[in-house]
Design a protein around this motif. Structure first.
Motif, PDB file in Angstrom:
ATOM      1  N   ILE A  17     -20.278   1.730  -5.417  1.00 15.06           N
ATOM      2  CA  ILE A  17     -20.989   3.005  -5.594  1.00 15.06           C
ATOM      3  C   ILE A  17     -20.156   4.201  -5.167  1.00 15.06           C
ATOM      4  O   ILE A  17     -20.612   5.336  -5.246  1.00 15.06           O
ATOM      5  N   PHE A  18     -18.927   3.968  -4.706  1.00 12.23           N
ATOM      6  CA  PHE A  18     -18.118   5.062  -4.173  1.00 12.23           C
ATOM      7  C   PHE A  18     -16.655   4.840  -4.524  1.00 12.23           C
ATOM      8  O   PHE A  18     -16.159   3.713  -4.499  1.00 12.23           O
ATOM      9  N   THR A  19     -15.982   5.908  -4.869  1.00  9.78           N
ATOM     10  CA  THR A  19     -14.530   5.860  -5.045  1.00  9.78           C
ATOM     11  C   THR A  19     -13.918   7.128  -4.465  1.00  9.78           C
ATOM     12  O   THR A  19     -14.480   8.211  -4.646  1.00  9.78           O
ATOM     13  N   PRO A  20     -12.794   7.021  -3.777  1.00  9.68           N
ATOM     14  CA  PRO A  20     -12.118   8.212  -3.270  1.00  9.68           C
ATOM     15  C   PRO A  20     -11.070   8.731  -4.244  1.00  9.68           C
ATOM     16  O   PRO A  20     -10.286   9.601  -3.894  1.00  9.68           O
ATOM     17  N   MET A  21     -11.038   8.196  -5.452  1.00  7.87           N
ATOM     18  CA  MET A  21      -9.932   8.494  -6.360  1.00  7.87           C
ATOM     19  C   MET A  21     -10.416   8.947  -7.733  1.00  7.87           C
ATOM     20  O   MET A  21     -10.055   8.405  -8.766  1.00  7.87           O
ATOM     21  N   TYR A  22     -11.269   9.947  -7.744  1.00  5.47           N
ATOM     22  CA  TYR A  22     -11.749  10.524  -8.992  1.00  5.47           C
ATOM     23  C   TYR A  22     -10.901  11.748  -9.289  1.00  5.47           C
ATOM     24  O   TYR A  22     -10.853  12.686  -8.494  1.00  5.47           O
ATOM     25  N   VAL A  23     -10.186  11.753 -10.422  1.00  2.15           N
ATOM     26  CA  VAL A  23      -9.207  12.804 -10.712  1.00  2.15           C
ATOM     27  C   VAL A  23      -9.718  13.756 -11.793  1.00  2.15           C
ATOM     28  O   VAL A  23     -10.209  13.315 -12.837  1.00  2.15           O
ATOM     29  N   PHE A  24      -9.590  15.056 -11.516  1.00  2.00           N
ATOM     30  CA  PHE A  24      -9.932  16.089 -12.480  1.00  2.00           C
ATOM     31  C   PHE A  24      -8.678  16.902 -12.792  1.00  2.00           C
ATOM     32  O   PHE A  24      -7.947  17.276 -11.872  1.00  2.00           O
ATOM     33  N   VAL A  25      -8.439  17.168 -14.060  1.00  3.08           N
ATOM     34  CA  VAL A  25      -7.318  18.016 -14.477  1.00  3.08           C
ATOM     35  C   VAL A  25      -7.907  19.248 -15.159  1.00  3.08           C
ATOM     36  O   VAL A  25      -8.608  19.120 -16.170  1.00  3.08           O
ATOM     37  N   CYS A  26      -7.641  20.415 -14.596  1.00  2.00           N
ATOM     38  CA  CYS A  26      -8.225  21.662 -15.091  1.00  2.00           C
ATOM     39  C   CYS A  26      -7.104  22.645 -15.461  1.00  2.00           C
ATOM     40  O   CYS A  26      -5.931  22.384 -15.222  1.00  2.00           O
ATOM     41  N   ARG A  27      -7.506  23.800 -15.998  1.00  2.00           N
ATOM     42  CA  ARG A  27      -6.528  24.831 -16.335  1.00  2.00           C
ATOM     43  C   ARG A  27      -7.188  26.192 -16.227  1.00  2.00           C
ATOM     44  O   ARG A  27      -8.315  26.379 -16.705  1.00  2.00           O
ATOM     45  N   LYS A  28      -6.508  27.142 -15.615  1.00  6.91           N
ATOM     46  CA  LYS A  28      -7.011  28.512 -15.598  1.00  6.91           C
ATOM     47  C   LYS A  28      -6.863  29.071 -17.009  1.00  6.91           C
ATOM     48  O   LYS A  28      -5.827  28.890 -17.644  1.00  6.91           O
ATOM     49  N   ILE A  74       0.838  -1.197   0.000  1.00  2.00           N
ATOM     50  CA  ILE A  74       0.000   0.000   0.000  1.00  2.00           C
ATOM     51  C   ILE A  74       0.873   1.248   0.000  1.00  2.00           C
ATOM     52  O   ILE A  74       0.636   2.194  -0.761  1.00  2.00           O
ATOM     53  N   ARG A  75       1.890   1.262   0.847  1.00  2.00           N
ATOM     54  CA  ARG A  75       2.755   2.438   0.926  1.00  2.00           C
ATOM     55  C   ARG A  75       3.492   2.675  -0.387  1.00  2.00           C
ATOM     56  O   ARG A  75       3.582   3.807  -0.869  1.00  2.00           O
ATOM     57  N   GLU A  76       4.007   1.603  -0.977  1.00  2.00           N
ATOM     58  CA  GLU A  76       4.712   1.739  -2.255  1.00  2.00           C
ATOM     59  C   GLU A  76       3.760   2.183  -3.359  1.00  2.00           C
ATOM     60  O   GLU A  76       4.122   2.980  -4.225  1.00  2.00           O
ATOM     61  N   SER A  77       2.525   1.673  -3.317  1.00  2.00           N
ATOM     62  CA  SER A  77       1.518   2.082  -4.291  1.00  2.00           C
ATOM     63  C   SER A  77       1.179   3.567  -4.135  1.00  2.00           C
ATOM     64  O   SER A  77       0.972   4.279  -5.131  1.00  2.00           O
ATOM     65  N   MET A  78       1.111   4.036  -2.885  1.00  2.00           N
ATOM     66  CA  MET A  78       0.845   5.459  -2.636  1.00  2.00           C
ATOM     67  C   MET A  78       1.932   6.331  -3.260  1.00  2.00           C
ATOM     68  O   MET A  78       1.643   7.322  -3.938  1.00  2.00           O
ATOM     69  N   THR A  79       3.179   5.959  -3.022  1.00  2.00           N
ATOM     70  CA  THR A  79       4.296   6.735  -3.559  1.00  2.00           C
ATOM     71  C   THR A  79       4.286   6.720  -5.084  1.00  2.00           C
ATOM     72  O   THR A  79       4.492   7.761  -5.729  1.00  2.00           O
ATOM     73  N   ALA A  80       4.035   5.540  -5.665  1.00  4.42           N
ATOM     74  CA  ALA A  80       3.973   5.435  -7.130  1.00  4.42           C
ATOM     75  C   ALA A  80       2.839   6.295  -7.678  1.00  4.42           C
ATOM     76  O   ALA A  80       2.999   6.975  -8.707  1.00  4.42           O
ATOM     77  N   TYR A  81       1.707   6.274  -6.997  1.00  6.92           N
ATOM     78  CA  TYR A  81       0.559   7.070  -7.457  1.00  6.92           C
ATOM     79  C   TYR A  81       0.852   8.567  -7.359  1.00  6.92           C
ATOM     80  O   TYR A  81       0.491   9.342  -8.253  1.00  6.92           O
ATOM     81  N   GLU A  82       1.507   8.989  -6.271  1.00  9.76           N
ATOM     82  CA  GLU A  82       1.829  10.410  -6.111  1.00  9.76           C
ATOM     83  C   GLU A  82       2.733  10.907  -7.246  1.00  9.76           C
ATOM     84  O   GLU A  82       2.591  12.039  -7.718  1.00  9.76           O
ATOM     85  N   LYS A  83       3.642  10.052  -7.686  1.00  9.96           N
ATOM     86  CA  LYS A  83       4.511  10.430  -8.810  1.00  9.96           C
ATOM     87  C   LYS A  83       3.707  10.528 -10.103  1.00  9.96           C
ATOM     88  O   LYS A  83       3.919  11.439 -10.917  1.00  9.96           O
ATOM     89  N   THR A  84       2.761   9.588 -10.287  1.00  3.59           N
ATOM     90  CA  THR A  84       1.890   9.655 -11.458  1.00  3.59           C
ATOM     91  C   THR A  84       0.994  10.890 -11.396  1.00  3.59           C
ATOM     92  O   THR A  84       0.781  11.576 -12.401  1.00  3.59           O
ATOM     93  N   PHE A  85       0.488  11.172 -10.191  1.00  6.28           N
ATOM     94  CA  PHE A  85      -0.371  12.338  -9.989  1.00  6.28           C
ATOM     95  C   PHE A  85       0.382  13.628 -10.342  1.00  6.28           C
ATOM     96  O   PHE A  85      -0.183  14.548 -10.943  1.00  6.28           O
TER      97      PHE A  85
END
Length: 310
Positions: free
Chosen positions: A293-304, A85-96
């Protein structure tokens, strides 16, 4: 554990937080399920008005527990096969960070930074400067201490402040992002206006947040669900103890131990209420994930907009 605790981590702090979630503030030693599950519109509006106070009281209490049991990263993550889980978190943060268009020498704003776990991962990977904002003074104190210990205080700084009134000049950031925090704001539209104000024209804003969905990726919820069968499947069992502490039989045993400590006077009665409240929330998240019915990982990419008319 002692090093994780704020200096004023005391019973009055526990009373103050639990009083937000009961219709009888004189008796916070009992979980008021009705006040949590069936709050009136008036009660909900009152909590929204005090959202900074409620959130700060909550995180002052649970951050030491989160850090001890879960680590410095307070978010869910897509699980990568073969990684803990911890390694997955770090990998995801880099992808994010890639999704958020973060680059070396940028100045980025982290909204709802916690104690800075993701900010430190991103800054050390990308080489950008990150300013994190949180409404918990303890997050700032603890997070800046951890950042200094990691040798990243030249890149990461945490400050105390409010989403709705960001303490920064107009157009002062090259990018902004948030991980599981904007959903707690009482007025998301006002938060977005503030983010737009502090971003430079054309700057990206990326956030990962909770969402109700028709389908949810699995098994991201095995940690909060305490599903030790999944924990066994990872070679080396790196998540086993972390997930074991969420396993319902272990939690039941821990609850019994705490009740015994309360009975003999070694812990205040309110500790049991806090444990019930946290278990209630964690169990709801896991059930929602299992139902799809629920996910905590819905990602939005926006731009001003680069120009005001865009």
């Amino acid at each position: 554990m002692a090093s994780h605790m704020p200096s004023n981590y005391a019973e009055d702090r526990l009373h103050r937080y639990l009083a937000h979630w009961t219709r009888d503030p004189s008796n916070v030693a009992e979980l008021d399920v009705g006040a949590i599950s069936w709050a009136t519109e008036e009660e909900r509006r009152d909590r929204q008005k005090k959202y900074c106070e409620v959130a700060s009281d909550y995180y002052d209490l649970v951050t030491p527990l989160y850090e001890q049991g879960w680590g410095q990263q307070f978010h869910y993550t897509p699980l990568t096969p073969g990684l803990s889980i911890r390694e997955s978190m770090t990998a995801y943060e880099k992808t994010f960070a890639e999704l958020a268009r973060l680059k070396k020498d940028m100045r980025a704003l982290d909204l709802g930074c916690g104690i800075g776990g993701p900010a430190r991962t991103i800054a050390s990977t990308v080489g950008c400067e990150i300013v994190g904002i949180t409404n918990s003074a303890w997050h700032v104190e603890r997070g800046n201490a951890l950042t200094k210990k990691a040798g990243l205080d030249h890149l990461v700084t945490l400050v105390h402040g409010d989403f709705l009134k960001l303490p920064f000049p107009d157009e002062s950031f090259d990018a902004a992002y948030s991980v599981e925090s904007l959903c707690y704001a009482p007025d998301p539209a006002e938060v977005y206006r503030e983010i737009k104000r502090v971003l430079k024209p054309g700057a990206p804003f990326t956030f990962h947040d909770f969402a109700m969905t028709e389908n949810s990726p699995a098994p991201w919820y095995y940690g909060p669900a305490g599903d030790i069968w999944w924990a066994w499947k990872t070679p080396g069992w790196p998540d086993f103890w972390k997930v074991f502490k969420m396993w319902p039989p272990f939690r039941g045993l821990a609850h019994t131990v705490y009740r015994l400590m309360i009975y003999v006077g070694w812990a205040p009665r309110e500790v049991s209420t806090l444990m019930d409240t946290m278990w209630y929330c964690t169990k709801s998240v896991a059930i929602g994930g299992k139902m799809g019915i629920f996910t905590p990982m819905y990602v939005f990419v926006c731009r001003k907009p680069a120009r005001e008319k865009e």
